[in-house]
Design a protein around this motif. Structure first.
Motif, short mmCIF file in Angstrom:
data_model
loop_
_atom_site.label_atom_id
_atom_site.label_comp_id
_atom_site.label_asym_id
_atom_site.label_seq_id
_atom_site.Cartn_x
_atom_site.Cartn_y
_atom_site.Cartn_z
N ALA A 132 -44.70 -59.54 -43.11
CA ALA A 132 -44.71 -61.01 -43.16
C ALA A 132 -43.98 -61.54 -41.93
O ALA A 132 -42.83 -61.22 -41.71
N SER A 139 -54.29 -62.09 -43.20
CA SER A 139 -54.51 -62.96 -44.38
C SER A 139 -54.84 -62.09 -45.59
O SER A 139 -55.81 -62.32 -46.31
N ASN A 182 -44.68 -64.81 -38.56
CA ASN A 182 -45.53 -65.87 -38.02
C ASN A 182 -46.57 -65.26 -37.08
O ASN A 182 -46.24 -64.87 -35.96
N PHE A 183 -47.81 -65.20 -37.51
CA PHE A 183 -48.86 -64.59 -36.69
C PHE A 183 -49.19 -65.41 -35.46
O PHE A 183 -49.78 -64.92 -34.51
N ARG A 208 -47.09 -60.92 -32.84
CA ARG A 208 -48.47 -60.51 -33.06
C ARG A 208 -48.81 -59.30 -32.19
O ARG A 208 -49.40 -58.33 -32.66
N ASP A 253 -49.60 -61.18 -44.24
CA ASP A 253 -49.81 -62.51 -44.80
C ASP A 253 -48.54 -63.32 -44.52
O ASP A 253 -47.45 -62.76 -44.49
N HIS A 254 -48.69 -64.61 -44.31
CA HIS A 254 -47.53 -65.43 -43.95
C HIS A 254 -46.50 -65.49 -45.08
O HIS A 254 -45.33 -65.69 -44.83
N ASP A 255 -46.91 -65.29 -46.32
CA ASP A 255 -45.99 -65.29 -47.46
C ASP A 255 -46.19 -64.00 -48.25
O ASP A 255 -46.37 -64.02 -49.46
#
Length: 71
Positions: free
Chosen positions: A52, A7, A54-55, A61, A32-34
């Motif tokens: 970037a 994040s 999807n965590f 991950r 961060d996702h974006d």
């Protein structure tokens, strides 16, 4: 040392990243996702890899976390 910052666009993460860059030889790895839109101030900094994806995806991950020294 590679330090994964999750994040990374959040206010605390930004402060941690700046301190790492200014006060240590450690290498923050920003997640961060974006990331491409939210971490523009680091896009030209070769010392700061930006990631970037999807965590919540366990495979992605795990792959990302394996190459870090600290999460």
């Amino acid at each position: 040392m590679n330090i994964l910052i999750i994040s990374a666009a959040g206010p605390i993460s930004r402060k941690v990243t700046e301190r790492l860059l200014n006060e240590t030889d450690d290498r923050p790895v920003l997640f961060d996702h974006d990331a491409k839109n939210r971490l523009l101030n680091y896009k030209d900094n070769n010392q700061v890899p930006i990631t970037a994806f999807n965590f919540l995806d366990g495979n992605s991950r795990g792959t990302l976390m394996k190459v870090q020294d600290v999460v």
